[in-house]
Motif scaffolding. Structure first.
Motif, PDB file in Angstrom:
ATOM      1  N   UNK A  19       0.814  -1.205   0.000  1.00  0.00           N
ATOM      2  CA  UNK A  19       0.000   0.000   0.000  1.00  0.00           C
ATOM      3  C   UNK A  19       0.848   1.256   0.000  1.00  0.00           C
ATOM      4  N   UNK A  20       1.914   1.254   0.775  1.00  0.00           N
ATOM      5  CA  UNK A  20       2.806   2.413   0.811  1.00  0.00           C
ATOM      6  C   UNK A  20       3.495   2.617  -0.540  1.00  0.00           C
ATOM      7  N   UNK A  21       3.854   1.502  -1.210  1.00  0.00           N
ATOM      8  CA  UNK A  21       4.473   1.596  -2.533  1.00  0.00           C
ATOM      9  C   UNK A  21       3.507   2.240  -3.521  1.00  0.00           C
ATOM     10  N   UNK A  22       2.279   1.735  -3.571  1.00  0.00           N
ATOM     11  CA  UNK A  22       1.295   2.317  -4.470  1.00  0.00           C
ATOM     12  C   UNK A  22       1.079   3.803  -4.163  1.00  0.00           C
ATOM     13  N   UNK A  23       0.992   4.144  -2.885  1.00  0.00           N
ATOM     14  CA  UNK A  23       0.768   5.536  -2.502  1.00  0.00           C
ATOM     15  C   UNK A  23       1.913   6.427  -2.972  1.00  0.00           C
ATOM     16  N   UNK A  24       3.143   5.932  -2.846  1.00  0.00           N
ATOM     17  CA  UNK A  24       4.309   6.727  -3.255  1.00  0.00           C
ATOM     18  C   UNK A  24       4.345   6.969  -4.757  1.00  0.00           C
ATOM     19  N   UNK A  25       3.651   6.120  -5.512  1.00  0.00           N
ATOM     20  CA  UNK A  25       3.615   6.263  -6.973  1.00  0.00           C
ATOM     21  C   UNK A  25       2.330   6.934  -7.448  1.00  0.00           C
ATOM     22  N   UNK A  26       1.530   7.432  -6.492  1.00  0.00           N
ATOM     23  CA  UNK A  26       0.305   8.125  -6.853  1.00  0.00           C
ATOM     24  C   UNK A  26      -0.832   7.224  -7.271  1.00  0.00           C
ATOM     25  N   UNK A  27      -0.729   5.925  -7.033  1.00  0.00           N
ATOM     26  CA  UNK A  27      -1.782   4.973  -7.381  1.00  0.00           C
ATOM     27  C   UNK A  27      -2.729   4.841  -6.168  1.00  0.00           C
ATOM     28  N   UNK A  28      -3.497   5.870  -5.954  1.00  0.00           N
ATOM     29  CA  UNK A  28      -4.273   5.971  -4.717  1.00  0.00           C
ATOM     30  C   UNK A  28      -5.288   4.856  -4.559  1.00  0.00           C
ATOM     31  N   UNK A  29      -6.024   4.521  -5.612  1.00  0.00           N
ATOM     32  CA  UNK A  29      -7.062   3.491  -5.497  1.00  0.00           C
ATOM     33  C   UNK A  29      -6.452   2.124  -5.185  1.00  0.00           C
ATOM     34  N   UNK A  30      -5.341   1.787  -5.843  1.00  0.00           N
ATOM     35  CA  UNK A  30      -4.676   0.516  -5.545  1.00  0.00           C
ATOM     36  C   UNK A  30      -4.117   0.525  -4.121  1.00  0.00           C
ATOM     37  N   UNK A  31      -3.622   1.680  -3.702  1.00  0.00           N
ATOM     38  CA  UNK A  31      -3.105   1.796  -2.336  1.00  0.00           C
ATOM     39  C   UNK A  31      -4.222   1.572  -1.322  1.00  0.00           C
ATOM     40  N   UNK A  32      -5.403   2.127  -1.595  1.00  0.00           N
ATOM     41  CA  UNK A  32      -6.526   1.960  -0.676  1.00  0.00           C
ATOM     42  C   UNK A  32      -6.966   0.502  -0.607  1.00  0.00           C
ATOM     43  N   UNK A  79      -7.375   8.259   2.138  1.00  0.00           N
ATOM     44  CA  UNK A  79      -8.824   8.387   1.995  1.00  0.00           C
ATOM     45  C   UNK A  79      -9.220   9.842   1.735  1.00  0.00           C
ATOM     46  N   UNK A  80      -8.557  10.762   2.423  1.00  0.00           N
ATOM     47  CA  UNK A  80      -8.837  12.182   2.208  1.00  0.00           C
ATOM     48  C   UNK A  80      -8.463  12.599   0.788  1.00  0.00           C
ATOM     49  N   UNK A  81      -7.324  12.118   0.307  1.00  0.00           N
ATOM     50  CA  UNK A  81      -6.893  12.455  -1.051  1.00  0.00           C
ATOM     51  C   UNK A  81      -7.854  11.903  -2.095  1.00  0.00           C
ATOM     52  N   UNK A  82      -8.513  10.787  -1.758  1.00  0.00           N
ATOM     53  CA  UNK A  82      -9.476  10.186  -2.683  1.00  0.00           C
ATOM     54  C   UNK A  82     -10.846  10.844  -2.590  1.00  0.00           C
ATOM     55  N   UNK A  83     -10.985  11.875  -1.739  1.00  0.00           N
ATOM     56  CA  UNK A  83     -12.247  12.584  -1.608  1.00  0.00           C
ATOM     57  C   UNK A  83     -13.266  11.877  -0.740  1.00  0.00           C
ATOM     58  N   UNK A  84     -12.835  10.916   0.074  1.00  0.00           N
ATOM     59  CA  UNK A  84     -13.743  10.141   0.925  1.00  0.00           C
ATOM     60  C   UNK A  84     -13.698  10.711   2.350  1.00  0.00           C
ATOM     61  N   UNK A  85     -14.386  11.826   2.522  1.00  0.00           N
ATOM     62  CA  UNK A  85     -14.288  12.590   3.767  1.00  0.00           C
ATOM     63  C   UNK A  85     -14.701  11.782   4.995  1.00  0.00           C
ATOM     64  N   UNK A  86     -15.877  11.158   4.961  1.00  0.00           N
ATOM     65  CA  UNK A  86     -16.359  10.431   6.140  1.00  0.00           C
ATOM     66  C   UNK A  86     -15.454   9.261   6.486  1.00  0.00           C
ATOM     67  N   UNK A  87     -14.964   8.555   5.471  1.00  0.00           N
ATOM     68  CA  UNK A  87     -14.049   7.444   5.716  1.00  0.00           C
ATOM     69  C   UNK A  87     -12.730   7.951   6.298  1.00  0.00           C
ATOM     70  N   UNK A  88     -12.242   9.065   5.745  1.00  0.00           N
ATOM     71  CA  UNK A  88     -10.976   9.627   6.229  1.00  0.00           C
ATOM     72  C   UNK A  88     -11.101  10.042   7.689  1.00  0.00           C
ATOM     73  N   UNK A  89     -12.213  10.676   8.039  1.00  0.00           N
ATOM     74  CA  UNK A  89     -12.415  11.089   9.426  1.00  0.00           C
ATOM     75  C   UNK A  89     -12.512   9.881  10.349  1.00  0.00           C
ATOM     76  N   UNK A  90     -13.203   8.824   9.911  1.00  0.00           N
ATOM     77  CA  UNK A  90     -13.343   7.631  10.748  1.00  0.00           C
ATOM     78  C   UNK A  90     -11.982   7.005  11.038  1.00  0.00           C
TER      79      UNK A  90
END
Length: 319
Positions: free
Chosen positions: A85-98, A132-143
Motif C-alpha cells: 500500500x505504501x508503494x502504491x501511494x508513493x507512486x500516486x496509485x491511490x485506489x490501488x493503495x486503498x 482516503x482524504x486524497x481520494x475525496x472520501x471525507x467520512x471514511x478519512x475522518x473515521x
C-alpha cells in the motif's frame, strides 16, 4: 519533587511487570510457522530492493507472494499488504493503495483493530486516513483519523503529547473543532505520526523525523497552532523556542486552544523552575499528560463507526 519520584517509581514498576509477563508467555516455536516467517521476511526484503531500483511491478509481485504466505499463518498478519500500500501511494496509485490498506485491518464482529505485523498501528491508520482524504472520501478519512486519535498516547507521556491534542472535524465540546478540509486532516494526521516518533521513506528506509512532519503540517495548515507548539516543545531549551511558542499562541483560537497554550506556558515555567532548584538542568518533564486522554475518552465523535470501519477493513473469518 514527590510527584516526580512517584512517576519514576510507576515507570519502573510498569517495565518490571511487562518483563515478567513476557517471561510467562514464552511458548515453543512452531517449525512450520518459523519457516513461513523466514520466507515472508526474505520476500519483503527482496521487494524493498526492487522498490529502491524503481522496479514497481517486480516489487508488487514479491509483496503479493509474501501476503499470500502471511494469509496462511497463525493469526492474521498484514505487513506485506502495508508495504505494498505504501508503494502504491508513493507512486500516486491511490485506489490501488486503498485496496491494499483495506487488507491491513480487520473487523471481528465485536471490535476493530489493525492486524499484527504492520508496524505502529496509529501511524498506519494515519497513512490510511491521508489516502482516503486524497481520494475525496471525507467520512471514511475522518473515521480512520478518529481511530488513531482515540488510541493516541495510552501511556499519558508528556514527551509524546506536550499539550492535549484534540483536533476534530465534527461538533464536539471536548475538542478543538475545525472545519474539514483535506489539507487540515492531512496536517493533523502528520502531527499524530510525529507524536508517534515519525515514519520513513519506503524506498530508502530513511527516517522522517517528527520535526520534519511538523514542518509539513504547518505548511498544509498554516492557520493551525499545534504544529508550532509541538516544535517549540520538542526544542524547549533552544533560544528560538520562545518565539515559536509565541507564534503558536497568536494562532490559537479563543477558548480551548488559547487555554491549552497558556497552560503549556505555565507548566513549562513550573518545570524549568523545578529542574533549576533541583540542579537537574535539561531534564524532561515526566509528569503525566492526562487531559488529552480524558477528553478523548469523552468525545462522542471518536466512538467507532462500525459501518464505516467494516467497509475499510477485512472481515474476520466467520463474521
Amino acid at each position: 519533587m514527590k510527584a516526580y519520584r512517584s512517576c519514576i517509581f510507576c515507570v519502573v514498576i510498569s517495565v518490571w511487570s511487562f518483563a515478567v509477563s513476557q517471561t510467562r508467555d514464552i511458548r515453543p516455536e512452531d517449525p512450520a510457522e518459523s519457516l513461513k516467517s523466514i520466507q515472508v521476511s526474505s520476500l519483503i526484503e527482496r521487494a524493498r530492493v526492487k522498490v529502491r531500483d524503481n522496479q514497481v511491478e517486480a516489487a508488487t509481485a514479491l509483496y503479493q507472494q509474501a501476503a499470500s504466505i502471511q494469509a496462511t499463518m497463525i493469526g492474521f498478519k498484514s505487513g506485506a499488504w502495508w508495504e505494498l500500500g505504501r508503494l502504491y501511494a508513493s507512486k500516486g496509485r491511490t485506489e490501488l493503495a486503498l485496496e491494499a490498506y483495506a487488507k491491513v485491518f480487520r473487523w471481528d464482529g465485536s471490535k476493530w483493530d489493525i492486524v499484527p505485523g504492520a508496524g505502529d498501528h496509529i501511524i498506519v491508520a494515519m497513512e490510511y486516513a491521508i489516502l482516503l482524504a486524497k481520494a475525496g472520501r471525507e467520512e471514511d478519512a475522518k473515521a480512520m483519523y478518529y481511530y488513531g486519535l482515540r488510541n493516541l498516547n495510552p501511556g499519558q507521556t508528556r514527551s509524546v503529547e506536550p499539550s492535549p491534542f484534540l483536533m476534530v472535524f465534527d461538533p464536539e465540546p471536548e475538542g478543538a473543532v475545525w472545519e474539514y478540509t483535506r489539507e487540515r486532516l492531512e496536517a493533523a494526521a502528520l502531527v499524530v505520526q510525529a507524536m508517534c516518533g515519525g515514519t520513513m521513506v519506503l524506498a530508502t528506509r530513511k527516517q522522517i523525523l517528527p520535526e520534519e512532519l511538523a514542518i509539513k503540517a504547518n505548511r498544509l495548515a498554516p492557520e493551525w497552532y499545534y504544529p508550532l507548539l509541538f516544535k517549540a516543545a520538542r526544542s524547549w531549551l533552544a533560544n528560538w523556542a520562545p518565539a515559536l511558542l509565541g507564534e503558536a499562541e497568536s494562532l490559537a483560537k479563543p477558548g480551548l486552544e488559547s487555554q491549552l497554550v497558556a497552560r503549556y506556558r505555565q507548566e513549562l515555567a513550573e518545570h524549568k523552575a523545578y529542574i533549576e532548584a533541583e540542579e537537574m538542568f535539561g531534564a524532561k518533564d515526566t509528569r503525566p499528560m492526562r487531559e488529552g486522554n480524558d477528553r478523548r475518552a469523552r468525545m462522542r465523535c471518536l466512538k467507532p463507526n462500525e459501518q464505516v470501519l467494516k467497509r475499510l477493513s477485512v472481515q474476520f473469518p466467520g463474521k
